[in-house]
Design a protein around this motif. Structure first.
Motif, PDB file in Angstrom:
ATOM      1  N   ARG A  67       0.867  -1.166   0.000  1.00 15.21           N
ATOM      2  CA  ARG A  67       0.000   0.000   0.000  1.00 15.21           C
ATOM      3  C   ARG A  67       0.905   1.217   0.000  1.00 15.21           C
ATOM      4  N   SER A  68       0.682   2.093  -0.943  1.00 11.18           N
ATOM      5  CA  SER A  68       1.484   3.294  -1.040  1.00 11.18           C
ATOM      6  C   SER A  68       0.632   4.507  -0.733  1.00 11.18           C
ATOM      7  N   SER A  69       0.969   5.212   0.338  1.00 11.58           N
ATOM      8  CA  SER A  69       0.250   6.436   0.668  1.00 11.58           C
ATOM      9  C   SER A  69       0.681   7.575  -0.232  1.00 11.58           C
ATOM     10  N   ALA A  70       1.777   7.399  -0.931  1.00  8.16           N
ATOM     11  CA  ALA A  70       2.260   8.448  -1.815  1.00  8.16           C
ATOM     12  C   ALA A  70       1.365   8.603  -3.031  1.00  8.16           C
ATOM     13  N   GLY A  71       0.541   7.597  -3.317  1.00  8.98           N
ATOM     14  CA  GLY A  71      -0.399   7.694  -4.416  1.00  8.98           C
ATOM     15  C   GLY A  71       0.176   7.279  -5.761  1.00  8.98           C
ATOM     16  N   SER A  72       1.477   6.996  -5.818  1.00  7.59           N
ATOM     17  CA  SER A  72       2.081   6.669  -7.105  1.00  7.59           C
ATOM     18  C   SER A  72       1.814   5.226  -7.515  1.00  7.59           C
ATOM     19  N   GLY A  73       1.588   4.354  -6.527  1.00  7.20           N
ATOM     20  CA  GLY A  73       1.341   2.955  -6.840  1.00  7.20           C
ATOM     21  C   GLY A  73       2.606   2.186  -7.183  1.00  7.20           C
ATOM     22  N   THR A  74       3.766   2.822  -7.089  1.00  5.35           N
ATOM     23  CA  THR A  74       5.015   2.132  -7.396  1.00  5.35           C
ATOM     24  C   THR A  74       5.678   1.676  -6.112  1.00  5.35           C
ATOM     25  N   VAL A  75       6.484   0.637  -6.229  1.00  5.44           N
ATOM     26  CA  VAL A  75       7.236   0.112  -5.099  1.00  5.44           C
ATOM     27  C   VAL A  75       8.682   0.548  -5.279  1.00  5.44           C
ATOM     28  N   GLY A  76       9.188   1.282  -4.300  1.00  8.65           N
ATOM     29  CA  GLY A  76      10.558   1.777  -4.361  1.00  8.65           C
ATOM     30  C   GLY A  76      11.560   0.745  -3.893  1.00  8.65           C
ATOM     31  N   PRO A  77      12.849   1.054  -4.027  1.00 11.81           N
ATOM     32  CA  PRO A  77      13.897   0.092  -3.672  1.00 11.81           C
ATOM     33  C   PRO A  77      13.943  -0.243  -2.184  1.00 11.81           C
ATOM     34  N   VAL A  78      13.705   0.716  -1.296  1.00 10.87           N
ATOM     35  CA  VAL A  78      13.731   0.433   0.142  1.00 10.87           C
ATOM     36  C   VAL A  78      12.564  -0.482   0.502  1.00 10.87           C
ATOM     37  N   GLU A  79      11.390  -0.185  -0.035  1.00 12.89           N
ATOM     38  CA  GLU A  79      10.217  -1.026   0.217  1.00 12.89           C
ATOM     39  C   GLU A  79      10.449  -2.451  -0.286  1.00 12.89           C
ATOM     40  N   ALA A  80      11.062  -2.585  -1.440  1.00 11.56           N
ATOM     41  CA  ALA A  80      11.337  -3.912  -1.996  1.00 11.56           C
ATOM     42  C   ALA A  80      12.291  -4.694  -1.100  1.00 11.56           C
ATOM     43  N   VAL A  81      13.301  -4.029  -0.563  1.00  7.82           N
ATOM     44  CA  VAL A  81      14.263  -4.697   0.324  1.00  7.82           C
ATOM     45  C   VAL A  81      13.585  -5.109   1.628  1.00  7.82           C
ATOM     46  N   ILE A  82      12.756  -4.220   2.174  1.00  9.80           N
ATOM     47  CA  ILE A  82      12.032  -4.550   3.406  1.00  9.80           C
ATOM     48  C   ILE A  82      11.194  -5.802   3.187  1.00  9.80           C
ATOM     49  N   ARG A  83      10.461  -5.825   2.084  1.00  7.07           N
ATOM     50  CA  ARG A  83       9.606  -6.965   1.772  1.00  7.07           C
ATOM     51  C   ARG A  83      10.421  -8.258   1.660  1.00  7.07           C
ATOM     52  N   THR A  84      11.510  -8.204   0.910  1.00  9.76           N
ATOM     53  CA  THR A  84      12.344  -9.389   0.701  1.00  9.76           C
ATOM     54  C   THR A  84      12.915  -9.907   2.014  1.00  9.76           C
ATOM     55  N   LYS A  85      13.436  -9.010   2.829  1.00  6.69           N
ATOM     56  CA  LYS A  85      14.049  -9.435   4.092  1.00  6.69           C
ATOM     57  C   LYS A  85      13.027 -10.031   5.053  1.00  6.69           C
ATOM     58  N   LEU A  86      11.832  -9.449   5.126  1.00  4.07           N
ATOM     59  CA  LEU A  86      10.808 -10.002   6.007  1.00  4.07           C
ATOM     60  C   LEU A  86      10.316 -11.351   5.499  1.00  4.07           C
ATOM     61  N   GLU A  87      10.193 -11.499   4.183  1.00  3.15           N
ATOM     62  CA  GLU A  87       9.785 -12.787   3.614  1.00  3.15           C
ATOM     63  C   GLU A  87      10.813 -13.863   3.948  1.00  3.15           C
ATOM     64  N   GLN A  88      12.092 -13.533   3.807  1.00  2.00           N
ATOM     65  CA  GLN A  88      13.156 -14.505   4.064  1.00  2.00           C
ATOM     66  C   GLN A  88      13.272 -14.844   5.549  1.00  2.00           C
ATOM     67  N   ALA A  89      13.142 -13.848   6.406  1.00  2.71           N
ATOM     68  CA  ALA A  89      13.349 -14.066   7.839  1.00  2.71           C
ATOM     69  C   ALA A  89      12.168 -14.723   8.542  1.00  2.71           C
ATOM     70  N   LEU A  90      10.940 -14.413   8.096  1.00  6.68           N
ATOM     71  CA  LEU A  90       9.763 -14.818   8.863  1.00  6.68           C
ATOM     72  C   LEU A  90       8.788 -15.715   8.116  1.00  6.68           C
ATOM     73  N   SER A  91       8.990 -15.954   6.840  1.00  8.78           N
ATOM     74  CA  SER A  91       8.066 -16.765   6.035  1.00  8.78           C
ATOM     75  C   SER A  91       6.612 -16.428   6.358  1.00  8.78           C
ATOM     76  N   PRO A  92       6.227 -15.176   6.196  1.00  5.76           N
ATOM     77  CA  PRO A  92       4.881 -14.771   6.616  1.00  5.76           C
ATOM     78  C   PRO A  92       3.771 -15.345   5.750  1.00  5.76           C
ATOM     79  N   GLU A  93       2.641 -15.602   6.391  1.00  8.18           N
ATOM     80  CA  GLU A  93       1.434 -15.993   5.661  1.00  8.18           C
ATOM     81  C   GLU A  93       0.793 -14.765   5.042  1.00  8.18           C
TER      82      GLU A  93
END
Length: 137
Positions: free
Chosen positions: A21-47
């Protein structure tokens, strides 16, 4: 306050939900957001992993990636206190929290807790500036 825009992204693990969800309204995923997502997926295997860039609602330049809200639903949180859950998230994102990320609101839930309330909380509006500029001692 700007409304959040839902961006659906494919997720490679079967049975998992991954939303941005982007509050910026652009609908794009930036590099920091992508890294956060990847690291949380790898560390926690979230549902469920919902990540919202809330930087657009703060006194930062357009396109910034400094303020985030995340909902992480993982069986890894079973039997852990909220503090222990937050520590796991912080450990996974130590580099980002030491650098570009200024604020991270965390909802760390078990799958059963998420089923009871399956939504990402809303952040209060930013007051902007500092206590000095608002006249607060």
């Amino acid at each position: 306050m700007l409304s959040a825009q839902l961006v659906r992204r494919p997720f490679s693990m079967a049975g998992r939900v991954c939303l941005s969800r982007s509050s910026a309204g652009s609908g794009t995923v930036g590099p920091v957001e992508a890294v956060i997502r990847t690291k949380l997926e790898q560390a926690l295997s979230p549902e469920v992993l919902e990540l919202r860039n809330e930087s657009g609602g703060h006194a930062v330049p357009p396109g910034s990636e400094t303020h985030f809200r995340v909902a992480v639903v993982s069986s890894r949180f079973e039997g852990l206190s909220p503090l222990q859950r937050h520590r796991l998230v912080h450990a996974a994102l130590a580099e980002e929290l030491a650098g570009p990320v200024h604020a991270l609101a965390i909802q760390a839930r078990t799958p059963a807790q998420w089923r009871e309330n399956p939504q990402l909380d809303a952040s209060p509006p930013c007051l902007g500036g500092s206590k000095k500029t608002r006249g607060i001692p």
